[in-house]
Design an enzyme around this catalytic site. Structure first.
Site, mmCIF file in Angstrom:
data_model
loop_
_atom_site.group_PDB
_atom_site.id
_atom_site.type_symbol
_atom_site.label_atom_id
_atom_site.label_comp_id
_atom_site.label_asym_id
_atom_site.label_seq_id
_atom_site.Cartn_x
_atom_site.Cartn_y
_atom_site.Cartn_z
ATOM 1 N N LYS A 115 47.246 115.038 28.337
ATOM 2 C CA LYS A 115 46.125 115.975 28.484
ATOM 3 C C LYS A 115 46.681 117.363 28.807
ATOM 4 C CE LYS A 115 43.850 111.865 30.027
ATOM 5 N NZ LYS A 115 42.878 111.542 28.989
ATOM 6 N N TRP A 150 38.251 104.691 35.069
ATOM 7 C CA TRP A 150 39.701 104.622 35.353
ATOM 8 C C TRP A 150 39.971 104.096 36.749
ATOM 9 C CZ3 TRP A 150 42.022 104.213 31.110
ATOM 10 C CH2 TRP A 150 41.600 104.924 29.994
ATOM 11 N N ASP A 193 45.335 109.644 41.141
ATOM 12 C CA ASP A 193 45.452 109.659 39.684
ATOM 13 C C ASP A 193 44.890 111.013 39.246
ATOM 14 O OD1 ASP A 193 45.148 109.499 36.971
ATOM 15 O OD2 ASP A 193 44.023 107.621 36.948
#
Ligand code: PLP
Length: 379
Positions: A209, A115, A185
């Site tokens: 999530k 990511w 993030d």
């Protein structure tokens, strides 16, 4: 299993949600309650999905979600504004540099896996990127040590605080050099424990999530960055200031995602907040790591001291190399039959991954570890 019908859901995202959140979200799809879908208010006779985002019933959902996000996640309202944006966390890989890059100034990143690698690639469209450290050489099994002073003079410093695929997690947020906004993030661990989020100038988390469902990203941004005269020109939709001015109603919002976010945050608060989540997450992850560390078959991917409490990749690394793939496939198939779903690892690590987000029950961690021990005895 927790009940006879539902498997234990180890999915990395979209991920497990509390049962009561699912029930209340389903109810709002039939008929939304007037007061932001709070328990005792009357319903409006229409679904959340068929009403205007400008009307009072949706406004109560929207405002309620933002207010709860400030309170439950500990994002101070006086310094930071919360934005509820479309496009998932990936959109932030673009919006962050579109707003924070400065001509002739590099942006600093730490590369801790897929990511952050993607975020780096997008930032390169906007200017020079300085990678302060990377753990690519060891399959991202640890958080690299970096000298944060190397970010000095950067337009911003970006880190991925929980690495969903590789199972590493920053224990705390670093000190960014003076004048360098820290960007995080936090998609795969936001709300899992108290985190001093106020130390980030900008943070973002895809909701699917710990915060609800996909397609919605929670962003928080320091207010002084919203009207920074040095900001580069950017298309209106990509500017944080656009969404901030419109209180995240510049375009039609993901109203269902916002409702689920609100319900999830209410659930977290009712459980005792992020401090209670931390205790449960510590219990679940300790059960699994202890099993992994005591096993001669299973191995955690992430190094001790760098390990995530949310997303735990592991392999059957103790099996002879020639038998490993077949044994892994057998383990996953048997686990699936026993009601443990979503355990297959990401293709870049292989093996298995147990994602145990906030809503994942402690008994699921206990059941999995017993099953692993029993499998190892038979293998
Ligand atoms: C840490 C992290 N960042 C970004 C993303 C991308 O999120 P989205 O699919 O919402 O764009 C993910 C998805 O799993 C993630 O785990």
């Amino acid at each position: 299993m927790a009940d006879t019908k539902r498997p234990f859901n180890f999915s990395a995202g979209p991920a497990i949600l509390p049962q009561e959140v699912l029930a209340r979200a389903a109810e709002a799809v039939t008929a939304l309650k007037l007061d932001g879908h709070s328990a005792n208010s009357p319903d409006i006779g229409l679904s959340l999905l068929e009403i205007s985002h400008r009307g009072a019933p949706y406004q109560a959902v929207h405002e309620g979600a933002i207010e709860l996000a400030h309170r439950v996640l500990g994002i101070p309202e006086d310094t930071h504004q919360i934005l509820l944006l479309p496009g998932g966390a990936s959109m932030q890989f673009v919006m962050v540099p579109a707003n924070l890059s400065r001509p002739g100034t590099p942006a600093s990143f730490v590369d801790t896996g897929a990511w952050s690698t993607k975020a780096i690639a997008e930032a390169r469209h906007f200017g020079e990127v300085r990678v302060l450290g990377s753990s690519a050489d060891s399959k991202f099994d640890h958080i690299p040590t970096v000298d944060w002073a190397d970010a000095d003079g950067s337009s911003f410093l970006h880190i991925t605080t929980n690495n969903t695929i590789y199972g590493t997690e920053y224990e705390s947020l670093p000190d960014s050099p003076e004048g360098v906004p820290l960007v995080i993030d936090a998609s795969s661990h936001i709300g899992s424990r108290p985190m001093s989020l106020e130390r980030a100038a900008l943070g973002y988390a895809g909701a699917q999530k710990n915060l609800g469902c996909s397609g919605l990203c929670l962003v928080f941004i320091r207010r002084d960055l919203l009207d920074d005269p040095g900001a580069p020109p950017a298309p209106k939709f990509l500017r944080y200031a656009t969404h901030a001015k419109a209180n995240s109603l510049f375009n039609t919002p993901n109203s269902f995602g916002v409702l689920v976010l609100k319900l999830v945050l209410e659930w977290v608060e009712a459980q005792g907040g992020v401090a209670a989540m931390e205790r449960l997450n510590a219990e679940k992850s300790t059960l699994l790591y202890t099993t992994l560390d005591n096993s001669s078959l299973f191995e955690a991917h992430a190094c001790a001291g760098h390990r995530s409490r949310m997303t735990i990749p592991f392999t059957l690394g103790g099996a002879p190399e020639g038998e490993r793939d077949a044994l892994t496939a057998r383990f996953l198939a048997e686990a699936n039959d026993e009601g443990f779903q979503g355990l297959k690892g990401h293709r870049s690590v292989g093996g298995c991954r147990a994602s145990m987000y906030n809503a994942f029950p402690v008994e699921g961690a206990r059941a999995l570890t017993s099953f692993m021990q029993e499998f190892e005895r038979r293998a």
